[in-house]
Design a protein around this motif. Structure first.
Motif, short mmCIF file in Angstrom:
data_model
loop_
_atom_site.label_atom_id
_atom_site.label_comp_id
_atom_site.label_asym_id
_atom_site.label_seq_id
_atom_site.Cartn_x
_atom_site.Cartn_y
_atom_site.Cartn_z
N ARG A 1 -25.23 58.05 95.16
CA ARG A 1 -26.15 58.61 94.10
C ARG A 1 -26.08 58.18 92.94
O ARG A 1 -27.21 58.34 92.13
CB ARG A 1 -25.80 60.36 94.06
N ILE B 1 -18.08 62.06 86.16
CA ILE B 1 -17.70 62.21 87.59
C ILE B 1 -17.83 60.96 88.32
O ILE B 1 -16.97 60.75 89.23
CB ILE B 1 -18.64 63.11 88.21
N ARG C 1 -27.46 67.78 92.05
CA ARG C 1 -27.07 67.11 93.28
C ARG C 1 -27.27 65.49 93.27
O ARG C 1 -26.47 64.83 94.00
CB ARG C 1 -27.65 67.76 94.29
N GLY D 1 -24.78 63.38 92.15
CA GLY D 1 -23.41 63.40 92.91
C GLY D 1 -22.37 64.27 92.35
O GLY D 1 -21.19 64.00 92.59
N VAL D 2 -22.77 65.40 91.63
CA VAL D 2 -22.04 66.40 91.06
C VAL D 2 -21.25 66.97 92.52
O VAL D 2 -22.25 67.51 93.47
CB VAL D 2 -22.59 67.27 90.34
N SER D 3 -19.92 67.34 92.37
CA SER D 3 -19.48 68.12 93.83
C SER D 3 -19.93 69.55 93.95
O SER D 3 -20.34 70.11 92.91
CB SER D 3 -17.90 68.19 93.49
N PRO D 4 -20.11 70.03 95.04
CA PRO D 4 -20.55 71.34 95.26
C PRO D 4 -19.74 72.41 94.56
O PRO D 4 -20.60 73.27 93.86
CB PRO D 4 -20.31 71.48 96.85
N ARG E 1 -18.34 72.25 91.62
CA ARG E 1 -18.88 72.07 90.19
C ARG E 1 -20.34 72.40 90.08
O ARG E 1 -20.78 73.28 89.16
CB ARG E 1 -18.65 70.59 89.83
#
Lengths: 322, 323
Positions: free
Chosen positions: A91, A121, B226, B229-232, B234
């Motif tokens: 992404r 991240i 999303r 690529g942020v984690s679910p 977070r």
């Protein structure tokens, strides 16, 4: 031709209606077999009216929606084959800018925190360097570096959109889906944000999927254009020629609606009759047939769905063109 | 910020005093003779009656009553209970412990579990389990607390005899029982009233959190997160929950007084010796000093609750400027 950065093949997206009482209702066929490609550094304009499925295509390309059918390849890899962790890592290379500038920003976080999140991240910079990165990004999109500690509601719509662009740039993408990025802005601001997108494309070699309903804007930014109607592409080709010499009746109607600066040169406006058919019950033949004004329109249009065919420098989905 | 906190605290104190004055005045203006309610039908000679009237200040005019009350309250003196003939402050202090214990555990569980469940069901609104939760909360929300309490008593205390149904501890517990045994006994007595309180209240924070989070979960900034690529986890915490917490804070502010007021019905059903039960008893016997004392405590608690909610609200919404 270089290998495409983004390659969409026969994308289909149907939505099942929600709720207990709609269980047997027909699905909404938002996208019905769309194929497109975007080369590195290229801008593809995706045009169509509300409900044509263009935003759904944009979201599916980023795999923010799981397609019902078809494949999406990014840098040669099928996104459906990636594990959740691999997808999150991928992404970083593909980003999005939305229409609603304020809604795009988390209202409880400073804009600095929003811009920094992607860098953090994906581990794109050591923690100590992140503030400097954020400052540089703010300056790159034309904002003051001191704004880092402010909250989204303290900015104007145009500034908010610049913040959204900085946040997308932060992860160093190769491809950005711009989903109507200027249509919520004042006309004077639209030009500034559009110029910013052009500058950034130049500087970073970005590829855009530029979704819009305004052909005048698409003509300024897009290399190629694809026109969508009721979930399918009806005409696609070089932006310049498709817009100056449209072939599909729907594209002709769209082009005729663009105001010309010189009223004497404004052609006759084609006003379409009726509404587009319901995407939960599309007609069996050409989706545009119920509103079509083509002189050769016949029974075949109602029975057989026209496929995209090569016509000179572009592809057109019409039985009577080419 | 500090300037604001000082002003807001002064406002709360002023409102508490105003509330106390109104309370004393309203009770004073009520018709009926408290003396008769306490003495009942017993015949008393007029001299004794007059003495009691004077001693309890029943016939004093309102300004004198108010003055006495204000002077008393500065010394921590809330008067003497008619019925118990003991200081009201002492009575309240005795009852405050059990009420605080039950109330704090109730709020802790109701709000943490309620917010977690509300957030969880907003993240997957179409799943079977989230829909089942919605139905269950509707049922517990509809049932009155005393019905829930009676059902629990019937099942766990009467039919299965697993848990005690009344009181704070077992009167037959040996005096030399170990600390562990005392604690276990207290916990066993706590379970049913606590379960009743939690079941009776949890539907509201669940539904409140769910509807607020349903709005933020659909926001473009969540989709953008999303796409980054942020984690679910977070996303759930940072982008869905944080912007959706304010309605729950408002609710918490409204419910904080429960800590000291107690829940009248639940304390009554489980013979829990708390403030709520005390208020119920005092109202029934027209024990006016106790009613006023408990009332003032409640007024102060309401003010403190909204003060804390305002503070939390400012923490949760950084950057918002005061109008």
């Amino acid at each position: 031709m270089t290998t495409p950065l983004v390659e969409v093949r026969d994308l289909v997206k149907h939505y099942r209606p929600a709720g207990w009482f709609n269980r047997n209702a027909p699905s909404i066929r938002a996208v019905e077999g769309v194929s497109l490609e975007v080369a590195p550094g290229e801008t593809l304009g995706l045009v169509g009216e509300s409900g044509s499925g263009k935003s759904t295509v944009g979201r599916a390309v980023l795999r923010l929606e799981v397609p019902t059918g078809g494949t999406i390849r990014f840098e040669g890899r099928d996104l459906a084959d990636l594990s959740p962790a691999e997808l999150r890592a991928t992404r970083r290379r593909m980003q999005v800018i939305f229409q609603d500038p304020f809604g795009s920003l988390n209202p409880r976080r400073t804009i600095g925190a929003s811009i920094a999140e992607g860098i953090e991240i994906h581990g794109l910079a050591p923690a100590a360097e992140i503030p400097a990165r954020v400052d540089a990004l703010l300056e790159e999109v034309g904002l003051d570096r001191n704004y880092r500690h402010r909250y989204p509601h303290e900015f104007s719509g145009g500034q908010q959109q610049r913040i959204g662009i900085a946040r997308a740039l932060a992860v160093e993408p190769a491809f950005i889906v711009c989903d109507e990025p200027v249509s919520a802005l004042d006309v004077s601001i639209q030009a500034q944000v559009l110029n910013l997108l052009l500058d950034l494309r130049e500087r970073h070699g970005l590829a855009y999927l530029f979704i819009a309903h305004d052909l005048a804007i698409v003509r300024r930014i897009a290399d190629r254009v694809a026109v969508m109607y009721l979930g399918t592409i009806v005409e696609t080709g070089p932006a310049r020629t498709v817009i100056s010499d449209p072939r599909h009746p729907y594209t002709r109607a769209l082009v005729s609606a663009v105001p010309h600066p010189d009223p004497d040169r404004q052609g006759d406006r084609i006003v379409l009759e009726g509404e587009p058919p319901s995407p939960s019950a599309p007609p069996p033949g050409c989706p545009f047939a119920p509103r079509c004004f083509h002189s050769q329109r016949d029974r075949r249009c109602d029975q057989e769905r026209p496929l995209l065919r090569m016509v000179e420098d572009r592809q057109v989905a019409c039985h009577h063109e080419g | 910020m500090s300037h604001w906190a000082v002003r807001r605290t002064a406002e709360a104190v002023a409102l508490t005093i105003l509330g106390a004055v109104l309370l004393v005045a309203l009770v004073h203006l009520l018709p009926g003779d408290p003396l008769n309610a306490i003495i009942g039908e017993r015949a008393l000679d007029p001299a004794t009656k007059a003495l009691l009237r004077e001693q309890w200040g029943v016939d004093h005019p309102l300004p004198v009553v108010l003055g006495d009350f204000m002077v008393g309250i500065t010394r921590g003196d809330l008067g003497i209970s008619y019925g118990e003939q003991r200081p009201v402050a002492t009575l309240l202090a005795e009852r405050l412990g059990p009420t605080l214990l039950l109330g704090s555990l109730t709020l802790l569980i109701t709000f943490t579990v309620g917010m977690a469940l509300g957030l969880w069901s907003a993240l997957r609104p179409r799943s079977r389990r989230a829909q089942l939760l919605g139905t269950l909360t509707l049922i517990t929300y509809t049932l009155p607390s005393f019905v829930i309490g009676l059902v629990l008593v019937w099942v766990f205390a009467v039919s299965w005899q697993w848990l005690p149904s009344a009181g704070l501890d077992d009167p037959l517990l040996p005096i030399d029982a170990t600390g562990g045994a005392v604690l276990l006994d207290r916990i066993r007595h706590l379970i049913l009233p606590l379960a009743t309180m939690v079941l009776a209240t949890i539907a509201v924070p669940i539904r409140q959190q769910r509807s607020a989070a349903l709005a933020t979960v659909a926001a473009p900034w969540v989709m953008a997160a999303r796409a980054r690529g942020v984690s679910p986890w977070r996303i759930a915490w940072q982008h869905v929950w944080r912007p959706a917490v304010t309605p729950v804070i408002t609710l918490l502010g409204l419910w904080l007084p429960l800590l000291v007021s107690g829940a009248v019905f639940v304390e009554y059903v489980f013979a829990w010796p708390g403030v709520g039960a005390l208020i119920a008893e005092a109202t029934g016997t027209r024990d006016i000093p106790v009613v006023i004392g408990a009332g003032v405590l409640l007024v102060a608690a309401v003010q403190l609750g909204s003060l804390i909610a305002d503070l939390l609200y400012r923490v949760a919404t950084p950057g918002t400027v005061e109008s």
